[in-house]
Write a protein that holds these residues in place. Structure first.
Motif, PDB file in Angstrom:
ATOM      1  N   SER A  93       0.841  -1.203   0.000  1.00 45.15           N
ATOM      2  CA  SER A  93       0.000   0.000   0.000  1.00 45.15           C
ATOM      3  C   SER A  93       0.878   1.255   0.000  1.00 45.15           C
ATOM      4  CB  SER A  93      -0.916   0.024   1.226  1.00 45.15           C
ATOM      5  OG  SER A  93      -0.178   0.294   2.399  1.00 45.15           O
ATOM      6  N   TRP A  94       0.307   2.338  -0.501  1.00 43.96           N
ATOM      7  CA  TRP A  94       1.025   3.621  -0.515  1.00 43.96           C
ATOM      8  C   TRP A  94       1.290   4.079   0.911  1.00 43.96           C
ATOM      9  CZ3 TRP A  94       4.398   6.217  -2.809  1.00 43.96           C
ATOM     10  CH2 TRP A  94       4.612   7.569  -2.518  1.00 43.96           C
ATOM     11  N   GLU A  95       0.406   3.768   1.831  1.00 43.27           N
ATOM     12  CA  GLU A  95       0.602   4.142   3.234  1.00 43.27           C
ATOM     13  C   GLU A  95       1.857   3.487   3.794  1.00 43.27           C
ATOM     14  OE1 GLU A  95      -2.427   3.122   1.947  1.00 43.27           O
ATOM     15  OE2 GLU A  95      -3.187   5.176   1.891  1.00 43.27           O
ATOM     16  N   GLU A  96       2.093   2.224   3.443  1.00 45.05           N
ATOM     17  CA  GLU A  96       3.314   1.547   3.887  1.00 45.05           C
ATOM     18  C   GLU A  96       4.554   2.242   3.331  1.00 45.05           C
ATOM     19  OE1 GLU A  96       2.640  -3.139   4.400  1.00 45.05           O
ATOM     20  OE2 GLU A  96       2.118  -2.394   2.394  1.00 45.05           O
ATOM     21  N   VAL A  97       4.464   2.675   2.092  1.00 45.07           N
ATOM     22  CA  VAL A  97       5.588   3.367   1.461  1.00 45.07           C
ATOM     23  C   VAL A  97       5.895   4.660   2.203  1.00 45.07           C
ATOM     24  CG1 VAL A  97       6.412   4.503  -0.645  1.00 45.07           C
ATOM     25  CG2 VAL A  97       5.130   2.355  -0.808  1.00 45.07           C
ATOM     26  N   THR A  98       4.870   5.454   2.492  1.00 43.60           N
ATOM     27  CA  THR A  98       5.115   6.742   3.144  1.00 43.60           C
ATOM     28  C   THR A  98       5.664   6.556   4.552  1.00 43.60           C
ATOM     29  OG1 THR A  98       2.789   6.940   3.815  1.00 43.60           O
ATOM     30  CG2 THR A  98       3.429   8.011   1.767  1.00 43.60           C
ATOM     31  N   VAL A  99       5.182   5.560   5.270  1.00 45.78           N
ATOM     32  CA  VAL A  99       5.729   5.287   6.606  1.00 45.78           C
ATOM     33  C   VAL A  99       7.198   4.905   6.490  1.00 45.78           C
ATOM     34  CG1 VAL A  99       5.650   3.673   8.561  1.00 45.78           C
ATOM     35  CG2 VAL A  99       3.531   4.696   7.686  1.00 45.78           C
ATOM     36  N   PHE A 100       7.517   4.025   5.571  1.00 41.27           N
ATOM     37  CA  PHE A 100       8.903   3.603   5.355  1.00 41.27           C
ATOM     38  C   PHE A 100       9.795   4.800   5.020  1.00 41.27           C
ATOM     39  CE2 PHE A 100      11.986   2.403   1.963  1.00 41.27           C
ATOM     40  CZ  PHE A 100      12.902   1.731   2.756  1.00 41.27           C
ATOM     41  N   LEU A 101       9.359   5.621   4.085  1.00 37.73           N
ATOM     42  CA  LEU A 101      10.172   6.775   3.682  1.00 37.73           C
ATOM     43  C   LEU A 101      10.348   7.762   4.831  1.00 37.73           C
ATOM     44  CD1 LEU A 101       8.788   7.433   0.086  1.00 37.73           C
ATOM     45  CD2 LEU A 101      10.984   6.406   0.707  1.00 37.73           C
ATOM     46  N   ASN A 102       9.266   8.059   5.539  1.00 35.80           N
ATOM     47  CA  ASN A 102       9.329   9.048   6.615  1.00 35.80           C
ATOM     48  C   ASN A 102      10.089   8.558   7.845  1.00 35.80           C
ATOM     49  OD1 ASN A 102       7.970  11.161   5.303  1.00 35.80           O
ATOM     50  ND2 ASN A 102       5.993  10.241   5.787  1.00 35.80           N
ATOM     51  N   GLN A 103       9.981   7.271   8.162  1.00 36.17           N
ATOM     52  CA  GLN A 103      10.600   6.767   9.388  1.00 36.17           C
ATOM     53  C   GLN A 103      11.986   6.164   9.185  1.00 36.17           C
ATOM     54  OE1 GLN A 103       7.855   4.158  11.389  1.00 36.17           O
ATOM     55  NE2 GLN A 103       6.398   5.807  11.792  1.00 36.17           N
ATOM     56  N   MET A 104      12.235   5.615   7.988  1.00 40.79           N
ATOM     57  CA  MET A 104      13.494   4.912   7.784  1.00 40.79           C
ATOM     58  C   MET A 104      14.457   5.641   6.835  1.00 40.79           C
ATOM     59  SD  MET A 104      12.960   2.317   9.734  1.00 40.79           S
ATOM     60  CE  MET A 104      14.296   1.229   9.337  1.00 40.79           C
ATOM     61  N   VAL A 105      13.927   6.243   5.787  1.00 43.34           N
ATOM     62  CA  VAL A 105      14.795   6.809   4.757  1.00 43.34           C
ATOM     63  C   VAL A 105      15.150   8.257   5.050  1.00 43.34           C
ATOM     64  CG1 VAL A 105      15.026   7.307   2.289  1.00 43.34           C
ATOM     65  CG2 VAL A 105      13.897   5.193   3.037  1.00 43.34           C
ATOM     66  N   LYS A 106      14.151   9.098   5.211  1.00 43.09           N
ATOM     67  CA  LYS A 106      14.422  10.529   5.394  1.00 43.09           C
ATOM     68  C   LYS A 106      15.357  10.817   6.566  1.00 43.09           C
ATOM     69  CE  LYS A 106      11.240  13.596   4.682  1.00 43.09           C
ATOM     70  NZ  LYS A 106       9.981  14.349   4.648  1.00 43.09           N
ATOM     71  N   PRO A 107      15.190  10.180   7.719  1.00 45.40           N
ATOM     72  CA  PRO A 107      16.116  10.457   8.824  1.00 45.40           C
ATOM     73  C   PRO A 107      17.574  10.138   8.485  1.00 45.40           C
ATOM     74  CG  PRO A 107      14.159   9.353   9.641  1.00 45.40           C
ATOM     75  CD  PRO A 107      14.090   9.304   8.140  1.00 45.40           C
ATOM     76  N   GLU A 108      17.780   9.172   7.609  1.00 47.33           N
ATOM     77  CA  GLU A 108      19.131   8.790   7.210  1.00 47.33           C
ATOM     78  C   GLU A 108      19.786   9.859   6.335  1.00 47.33           C
ATOM     79  OE1 GLU A 108      21.172   5.012   4.884  1.00 47.33           O
ATOM     80  OE2 GLU A 108      19.171   4.781   5.726  1.00 47.33           O
ATOM     81  N   TYR A 109      18.963  10.710   5.715  1.00 47.75           N
ATOM     82  CA  TYR A 109      19.470  11.729   4.786  1.00 47.75           C
ATOM     83  C   TYR A 109      19.043  13.130   5.210  1.00 47.75           C
ATOM     84  CZ  TYR A 109      20.628   7.679   2.093  1.00 47.75           C
ATOM     85  OH  TYR A 109      21.172   6.484   1.714  1.00 47.75           O
ATOM     86  N   ASN A 110      19.219  13.440   6.494  1.00 44.20           N
ATOM     87  CA  ASN A 110      18.931  14.775   7.029  1.00 44.20           C
ATOM     88  C   ASN A 110      17.509  15.228   6.712  1.00 44.20           C
ATOM     89  OD1 ASN A 110      19.648  17.068   8.494  1.00 44.20           O
ATOM     90  ND2 ASN A 110      20.379  18.147   6.688  1.00 44.20           N
ATOM     91  N   SER A 111      16.596  14.273   6.696  1.00 40.62           N
ATOM     92  CA  SER A 111      15.169  14.526   6.430  1.00 40.62           C
ATOM     93  C   SER A 111      14.929  15.284   5.127  1.00 40.62           C
ATOM     94  CB  SER A 111      14.520  15.248   7.609  1.00 40.62           C
ATOM     95  OG  SER A 111      14.553  14.428   8.753  1.00 40.62           O
ATOM     96  N   TRP A 112      15.863  15.160   4.201  1.00 41.12           N
ATOM     97  CA  TRP A 112      15.771  15.823   2.900  1.00 41.12           C
ATOM     98  C   TRP A 112      15.528  17.315   3.062  1.00 41.12           C
ATOM     99  CZ3 TRP A 112      12.275  11.487   0.506  1.00 41.12           C
ATOM    100  CH2 TRP A 112      13.068  10.361   0.255  1.00 41.12           C
TER     101      TRP A 112
END
Length: 96
Positions: free
Chosen positions: A57-76
């Motif tokens: 689901s798109w909701e799973e994608v946004t949670v993954f990006l917001n919680q796992m990816v963005k923090p790794e890259y200075n929250s973009w």
């Protein structure tokens, strides 16, 4: 034996469906995302895309990006325009 064959056939279809799911991103966008969102790290970009295509689901994608990816890259930070383009392309591909 007949029911075993049906289960195996269904498993093959599910595995094939999983591997056939792709995200279409043109080369210019891809290079921009790698440069601006993933600190020029192609492997990180590809890892994220590979993980995104596994979600249901798109909701799973946004949670993954917001919680796992963005923090790794200075929250973009200060990259909102590129981030918006990235999310739009992902969502269009994901929900298509």
């Amino acid at each position: 034996m007949g029911s075993e064959m049906c289960i195996r056939d269904r498993e093959k279809v599910n595995i094939n469906d999983l591997f056939s799911k792709t995200i279409s991103i043109d080369i210019n966008d891809r290079l921009s995302f790698i440069k601006h969102l993933f600190d020029n790290n192609t492997a990180s970009y590809e890892r994220v895309i590979s993980q995104v295509i596994t979600f249901e689901s798109w909701e799973e994608v946004t949670v993954f990006l917001n919680q796992m990816v963005k923090p790794e890259y200075n929250s973009w930070k200060d990259k909102e325009e590129v981030e918006a383009r990235f999310l739009t392309i992902l969502q269009n591909n994901f929900t298509a």
